[in-house]
Design an enzyme around this catalytic site. Structure first.
Site, mmCIF file in Angstrom:
data_model
loop_
_atom_site.group_PDB
_atom_site.id
_atom_site.type_symbol
_atom_site.label_atom_id
_atom_site.label_comp_id
_atom_site.label_asym_id
_atom_site.label_seq_id
_atom_site.Cartn_x
_atom_site.Cartn_y
_atom_site.Cartn_z
ATOM 1 N N CYS A 253 0.842 -1.194 0.000
ATOM 2 C CA CYS A 253 0.000 0.000 0.000
ATOM 3 C C CYS A 253 0.881 1.249 0.000
ATOM 4 C CB CYS A 253 -0.929 0.049 1.184
ATOM 5 S SG CYS A 253 -1.750 -1.491 1.580
ATOM 6 N N ARG B 141 4.529 -0.075 -5.433
ATOM 7 C CA ARG B 141 4.458 -0.869 -4.204
ATOM 8 C C ARG B 141 3.399 -1.953 -4.280
ATOM 9 N NH1 ARG B 141 6.888 2.013 0.243
ATOM 10 N NH2 ARG B 141 5.545 0.956 1.722
ATOM 11 N N TRP C 296 -3.707 -2.446 -1.037
ATOM 12 C CA TRP C 296 -3.468 -3.843 -1.418
ATOM 13 C C TRP C 296 -4.302 -4.674 -0.455
ATOM 14 C CZ3 TRP C 296 -1.330 -8.346 0.678
ATOM 15 C CH2 TRP C 296 -0.900 -9.315 -0.245
ATOM 16 N N ASN D 75 -1.817 1.895 6.423
ATOM 17 C CA ASN D 75 -1.075 0.726 5.959
ATOM 18 C C ASN D 75 -0.847 -0.192 7.141
ATOM 19 O OD1 ASN D 75 -0.874 1.839 3.438
ATOM 20 N ND2 ASN D 75 1.291 2.363 3.596
ATOM 21 N N GLY D 76 -0.865 -1.509 6.908
ATOM 22 C CA GLY D 76 -0.606 -2.460 7.976
ATOM 23 C C GLY D 76 -1.814 -3.324 8.257
ATOM 24 N N GLU E 73 15.896 -18.523 -8.068
ATOM 25 C CA GLU E 73 15.547 -17.149 -8.424
ATOM 26 C C GLU E 73 14.926 -17.082 -9.811
ATOM 27 O OE1 GLU E 73 15.352 -12.880 -8.382
ATOM 28 O OE2 GLU E 73 15.122 -14.513 -6.963
ATOM 29 N N LYS F 255 11.175 -15.651 -10.608
ATOM 30 C CA LYS F 255 10.926 -14.563 -11.552
ATOM 31 C C LYS F 255 9.896 -14.975 -12.596
ATOM 32 C CE LYS F 255 13.366 -11.300 -9.981
ATOM 33 N NZ LYS F 255 12.997 -11.809 -8.659
ATOM 34 N N GLU G 224 6.318 -15.217 -10.998
ATOM 35 C CA GLU G 224 5.692 -14.026 -10.439
ATOM 36 C C GLU G 224 5.296 -13.002 -11.489
ATOM 37 O OE1 GLU G 224 8.099 -12.044 -7.521
ATOM 38 O OE2 GLU G 224 9.881 -12.040 -8.768
ATOM 39 N N HIS H 184 15.269 -38.009 -7.786
ATOM 40 C CA HIS H 184 14.587 -38.378 -6.550
ATOM 41 C C HIS H 184 13.142 -37.884 -6.512
ATOM 42 C CE1 HIS H 184 18.214 -40.007 -4.852
ATOM 43 N NE2 HIS H 184 18.876 -38.883 -5.103
ATOM 44 N N LYS I 226 5.476 -4.527 -3.802
ATOM 45 C CA LYS I 226 6.927 -4.323 -3.759
ATOM 46 C C LYS I 226 7.458 -4.344 -2.333
ATOM 47 C CE LYS I 226 10.960 -3.350 -5.494
ATOM 48 N NZ LYS I 226 11.677 -4.387 -6.252
#
Length: 609
Positions: A2, A27, A74, A99-100, A482, A486, A489, A505, A604
């Site tokens: 947010c 963000r 968000w 926010n939070g 990584e 990427k 996402e 395995h 973000k």
């Protein structure tokens, strides 16, 4: 997560709020809104979707005012609807952005309903608005009403509050989520990120945990968590507005991928200026590093993969045991603490809530020393650490981290070599060799960037796939992780990564002609092992996409595609091999038409659990 922006000025602040929210779009968010005091009422405009939609609605209404607050949301509590969008207003008199997460919101909601308050949203934030109103209408000042309300909240918050009959006041408070105050001439601001107010001021105050601020046009007053008046230092931000613009690029992720040679060079300059000496990590490092018995790394997401890479370096170069843990898991288990182990936290923003709370937990368990590797100066995690290494990646806007990741690797490499030096395992010749590798790294990364046309062709083949496997061995296994992160996402292709030796395995059961397998295959001591794993894939009809060093002696064949990165660069090879997997994800996402910079459901700066 947010974004918050607020302003009190002698000019129309609507353009400032809108511009600030646009700067905070990176963000992550799903709705946006502003509330402005117009004199006779608090007027509010909220829209689901992009800030531009809210901006157009505000323009249509001719919204103007000298005091206001804005927010990008968000979703956490409640769906993505206009009713759940911020700001929230209580009885037309109090407007709040937040926010939070308020953990005791259900308890407070029941209490407020009994007091006659009706709720129009599903959010935890509306509780704050009504709680402030309850104390405000009882005769308290706006500042005191916010102070009392926040004392009854459990959880994390950064809030901005305005009142209908207080046209000369803006109140803010912080606990667990970032918030700063911007200082102007005859005007002042609040924001969750300095980028939101750069067009108005560069002079900022970072609020500490528990701070409450009272802003007028002419000044700012703060109290701390103990209700004592406090003065916080004023910082002049060096963030460039140009770094927040796209320039000739189509997306911020593309821009930031291509900025990596400079970001790495700038970060490496810090190492070259100090050498591999303890001073690189702060004044206290000279007494801390020689006595260490181990390292514990705490991080999330991409930063966690940087930590996994560092584990190989720290143990092989420094001869120090190194554990790497996901911060959100560590903070909730009964962990063993050795005070002689250095806790290393890694965070691009320095505000990642899980990492911050994990650091607090480590301190409670008895860890005495903490090192922060961070890209944002004066953010919360560095301030809570006695040792700091600041990367110099510059502003990173794209949600999918690129240049922050590779510069983190430089900082971690510097830690590994410095520890090796203070422990007598890195002599002058080895130190000179490592410095030389660092000097040549930006050039090698630029060579890897030049592979983009070939990678774009691969991306065309990936765009129609639904699943992919990434394989790596040793220090390149985290790069495979990584790469998979990427790809999923930003392109929404399901991707997983495994150590190549683990293929037989279990994961080999997934391999068929519809499953592309990406292999990180540098010319190192494990190359022949990787080649054997590749044969296992080909024997099951799998199609291989191999990132190999120029001197790896691979050749293409049916079902085996090869792109050659520069010649093997030694210890820092993981940094170079991070570049092609970033570009593969970017171009696959372009082919699929996804929102590259703002992937769905992601943010973000993750400042909630």
């Amino acid at each position: 997560m947010c974004g918050i922006v607020g302003a009190i000025a002698q000019r129309n602040i609507v353009p400032i709020l809108v511009e600030g929210l646009k700067r905070l779009e990176y963000r992550g968010y799903d709705s946006a809104g502003i509330a402005v005091l117009t004199g006779s009422e608090i007027r509010r405009v909220r829209r689901v979707g992009r800030v531009a939609e809210m901006e157009n609605a505000a323009a249509d209404e001719g919204l103007q005012g000298l005091l206001g607050i804005g927010h990008t949301r968000w979703a956490t509590h409640g769906g993505v609807t206009e009713f759940n969008a911020h700001p929230h207003i209580s009885f037309g008199q109090i407007a709040v952005v937040h926010n939070g997460i308020i953990e005791n919101h259900e308890e407070q909601r029941l209490r407020l309903k009994e007091l006659g308050y009706a709720f129009e949203s599903q959010t935890d934030t509306e509780v704050i608005a009504h709680l402030v109103h309850y104390y405000y209408q009882s005769g308290r000042s706006l500042f005191d009403a916010v102070k009392q309300a926040t004392r009854e909240l459990t959880g994390a918050y950064a809030i901005g509050v305005i009142a209908l009959d207080r046209p000369d006041e803006l109140v803010c408070a912080r606990m667990g989520c970032p918030l700063l105050v911007g200082l102007g001439e005859g005007e002042n601001f609040i924001a969750s990120d300095v980028s939101a107010i750069l067009s108005a001021t560069r002079r900022v105050i970072f609020l500490e945990e528990g701070d409450i601020g009272h802003l007028t046009r002419d000044g700012v007053k703060l109290i701390d968590k103990d209700d004592q008046p406090v003065t916080r230092p004023v910082h002049v931000s060096d963030v460039s507005l140009a770094s927040l613009e796209l320039g000739p690029y189509s997306h911020f992720m593309q821009k930031e991928i291509h900025e990596q040679p400079k970001a790495l060079s700038d970060t490496i300059d810090t190492v070259l200026d100090h050498g591999f000496n303890a001073s690189l990590f702060g004044d206290a490092a000279a007494s801390v590093l020689p006595q260490l018995q181990g390292v514990k790394i705490l991080a999330c997401g991409t930063s966690y993969y940087a930590g996994l890479t560092a584990k190989y370096w720290i143990e092989s170069i420094a001869g120090v045991s190194c554990d790497v843990e996901i911060a959100s898991e560590y903070r909730y288990r009964a962990a063993f603490a050795n005070p002689q182990h250095l806790v290393v936290t890694i965070s691009q923003s320095g505000e990642t809530l899980d990492t911050m709370e994990a650091l607090k937990y480590a301190r409670e368990l008895g860890h005495r020393h903490a090192l922060s590797i961070c890209n944002v100066r004066e953010s919360a995690i560095p301030r809570a650490s006695d040792l700091v290494f600041y990367t110099r990646a510059g502003a990173e806007i794209g949600v999918a981290s690129t240049k922050a990741f590779t510069t983190q690797l430089v900082g971690l490499f510097a830690l590994a070599v410095t520890l090796g030096k203070v422990r007598g395992r890195v002599d002058a010749a080895a130190e000179a060799q490592y410095l030389d590798e660092l000097r040549h790294l930006p050039g090698s990364v630029q060579h890897a960037l030049n592979l983009e046309p070939q990678i774009k062709l691969w991306a065309e083949q990936f765009s129609g796939k639904q699943h992919a496997l990434f394989l790596g061995r040793g220090v390149h296994y985290p790069i495979a992780l990584e790469g998979a992160l990427k790809l999923k996402e930003i392109s929404y292709i399901h991707a997983e990564a495994y150590p190549a030796g683990e293929l037989k395995h279990g994961p080999l059961a997934l391999v068929d002609d519809s499953m592309p397998v990406v292999v990180i295959a540098p010319n190192d001591s494990l190359l022949e092992k990787v080649k054997s794993n590749m044969q296992e894939v080909r024997a099951r009809g799998g199609e291989l996409f191999v990132f190999a060093d120029l001197d790896s002696h691979f050749s293409e064949s049916d079902g085996v595609h090869v792109i050659r990165t520069p010649r093997h660069v030694g210890t820092l090879s993981p940094v170079v091999h991070a570049i092609p997997v970033q570009m593969l994800a970017y171009h696959a996402a372009l082919q699929r038409g996804t929102d590259v910079d703002k992937p769905r459901n992601l943010a973000k700066s993750v400042t909630v659990e």
